[in-house]
Design an enzyme around this catalytic site. Structure first.
Site, PDB file in Angstrom:
ATOM      1  N   ASP A   1       0.742  -1.175  -0.137  1.00  0.00           N
ATOM      2  CA  ASP A   1       0.123  -0.008  -0.158  1.00  0.00           C
ATOM      3  C   ASP A   1       0.914   1.323  -0.017  1.00  0.00           C
ATOM      4  OD1 ASP A   1       0.865   0.385   2.864  1.00  0.00           O
ATOM      5  OD2 ASP A   1      -1.103   0.240   3.612  1.00  0.00           O
TER       6      ASP A   1
ATOM      7  N   CYS B   1       3.249  -3.017   3.957  1.00  0.00           N
ATOM      8  CA  CYS B   1       2.504  -1.818   4.338  1.00  0.00           C
ATOM      9  C   CYS B   1       3.205  -1.052   5.504  1.00  0.00           C
ATOM     10  CB  CYS B   1       0.898  -2.104   4.755  1.00  0.00           C
ATOM     11  SG  CYS B   1       0.779  -3.174   6.310  1.00  0.00           S
ATOM     12  N   GLY B   2       2.378  -0.021   6.149  1.00  0.00           N
ATOM     13  CA  GLY B   2       2.935   0.558   7.012  1.00  0.00           C
ATOM     14  C   GLY B   2       3.701  -0.482   8.217  1.00  0.00           C
ATOM     15  N   THR B   3       3.003  -1.362   8.694  1.00  0.00           N
ATOM     16  CA  THR B   3       3.176  -2.207   9.951  1.00  0.00           C
ATOM     17  C   THR B   3       3.365  -3.598   9.349  1.00  0.00           C
ATOM     18  OG1 THR B   3       0.997  -2.650  10.252  1.00  0.00           O
ATOM     19  CG2 THR B   3       2.021  -1.129  11.634  1.00  0.00           C
TER      20      THR B   3
ATOM     21  N   ILE C   1       0.881  -5.488   9.318  1.00  0.00           N
ATOM     22  CA  ILE C   1      -0.209  -6.087  10.061  1.00  0.00           C
ATOM     23  C   ILE C   1      -1.569  -6.483   9.217  1.00  0.00           C
ATOM     24  CG2 ILE C   1      -1.673  -6.263  12.180  1.00  0.00           C
ATOM     25  CD1 ILE C   1       0.547  -4.701  13.532  1.00  0.00           C
ATOM     26  N   GLY C   2      -1.954  -5.104   8.458  1.00  0.00           N
ATOM     27  CA  GLY C   2      -2.932  -5.153   7.567  1.00  0.00           C
ATOM     28  C   GLY C   2      -2.894  -6.086   6.603  1.00  0.00           C
TER      29      GLY C   2
ATOM     30  N   HIS D   1       9.758 -24.315   9.034  1.00  0.00           N
ATOM     31  CA  HIS D   1       8.819 -24.882   9.859  1.00  0.00           C
ATOM     32  C   HIS D   1       7.427 -24.745   9.370  1.00  0.00           C
ATOM     33  CE1 HIS D   1      11.382 -25.517  13.684  1.00  0.00           C
ATOM     34  NE2 HIS D   1      11.948 -25.981  12.671  1.00  0.00           N
TER      35      HIS D   1
ATOM     36  N   ARG E   1       7.762 -33.542  10.569  1.00  0.00           N
ATOM     37  CA  ARG E   1       6.959 -33.292  11.367  1.00  0.00           C
ATOM     38  C   ARG E   1       6.073 -32.052  11.238  1.00  0.00           C
ATOM     39  NH1 ARG E   1      11.526 -31.322  13.651  1.00  0.00           N
ATOM     40  NH2 ARG E   1      11.342 -29.846  15.192  1.00  0.00           N
ATOM     41  N   HIS E   2       6.740 -31.203  10.588  1.00  0.00           N
ATOM     42  CA  HIS E   2       6.276 -29.957  10.358  1.00  0.00           C
ATOM     43  C   HIS E   2       5.055 -30.007   9.240  1.00  0.00           C
ATOM     44  CE1 HIS E   2       9.195 -28.200  12.796  1.00  0.00           C
ATOM     45  NE2 HIS E   2      10.264 -28.713  11.921  1.00  0.00           N
TER      46      HIS E   2
HETATM   47  C1  RB5 Z   1      -1.931   2.941   6.468  1.00  0.00           C
HETATM   48  O1  RB5 Z   1      -1.742   4.218   7.181  1.00  0.00           O
HETATM   49  C2  RB5 Z   1      -1.366   1.810   7.410  1.00  0.00           C
HETATM   50  O2  RB5 Z   1      -2.596   1.709   8.199  1.00  0.00           O
HETATM   51  C3  RB5 Z   1      -0.935   0.625   6.747  1.00  0.00           C
HETATM   52  O3  RB5 Z   1      -0.155   1.004   5.759  1.00  0.00           O
HETATM   53  C4  RB5 Z   1      -0.845  -0.719   7.648  1.00  0.00           C
HETATM   54  O4  RB5 Z   1       0.147  -0.422   8.461  1.00  0.00           O
HETATM   55  C5  RB5 Z   1      -1.972  -1.365   8.026  1.00  0.00           C
HETATM   56  O5  RB5 Z   1      -1.738  -2.513   8.791  1.00  0.00           O
END
Ligand code: RB5
Length: 156
Positions: free
Chosen positions: A8, A65-67, A69-70, A98, A132-133
């Site tokens: 993103d 992306c930024g983190t 995570i998304g 693994h 095993r994995h």
């Molecule tokens: C965008 O601002 C940010 O929320 C996205 O890049 C990401 O970090 C989401 O998990």
């Protein structure tokens, strides 16, 4: 190996570094954007790329992306995807050995370009250990199958 790549707006600089790495390693890839610096929604990139990996069009996928995570949450909604959110080289190696992760997510606001490149290189070049994995992955696959069939029973 064919790699699908996307980010993103929060991951465009590291995506560029990953492109350079893939060129350097001679790995075939396709970049699915995003194309601009305006704000976009990460699921619009994560899910389509994850589907291309799940259906075998691509062997692996890398999302930024930024983190991270998304992107990882979104990609892991797609059946057959094991997307690992990784910010260190040890985990990059272990998730291939693994978990046989088929997608990698990273956060540009979390780590620098040099580390991201090392992580991606390790992740791309490490083979799954199997044994095993494999049994553990089959348990995840079985859960996904049951989920999918209970959804279809409900007419979803
Ligand atoms: C965008 O601002 C940010 O929320 C996205 O890049 C990401 O970090 C989401 O998990």
């Amino acid at each position: 190996m064919k790699v699908a790549l996307a980010s993103d707006h929060g991951g465009i600089h590291i995506r560029e570094v990953i492109r350079e790495l893939l060129e350097e390693l001679g790995i075939e890839y396709q970049d699915f954007g995003c194309d601009c610096e305006t704000s976009v929604d990460y699921p619009d990139y994560a899910m389509p790329v994850a589907e291309k990996v799940a259906n075998g069009e691509f062997d692996r996928g890398i999302l930024i992306c930024g983190t991270g995570i998304g992107m990882s949450i979104s990609a892991n909604k797609v059946k057959g995807i094991r997307c690992a959110l990784v910010h260190d080289v040890f985990s990059a190696k272990m998730t291939r050995l693994h978990n046989n992760s088929n997608m990698l997510a990273m956060g540009e606001r979390v780590i620098g370009a040099g580390l991201a490149s090392e992580i991606a290189k390790t992740w791309l070049l490490t083979e799954f250990e199997g044994g095993r994995h494999q049994n553990r992955i089959e348990k995840i696959n079985k859960y996904e199958e049951i989920e999918a069939s209970s959804g279809s029973e409900k007419g979803e």
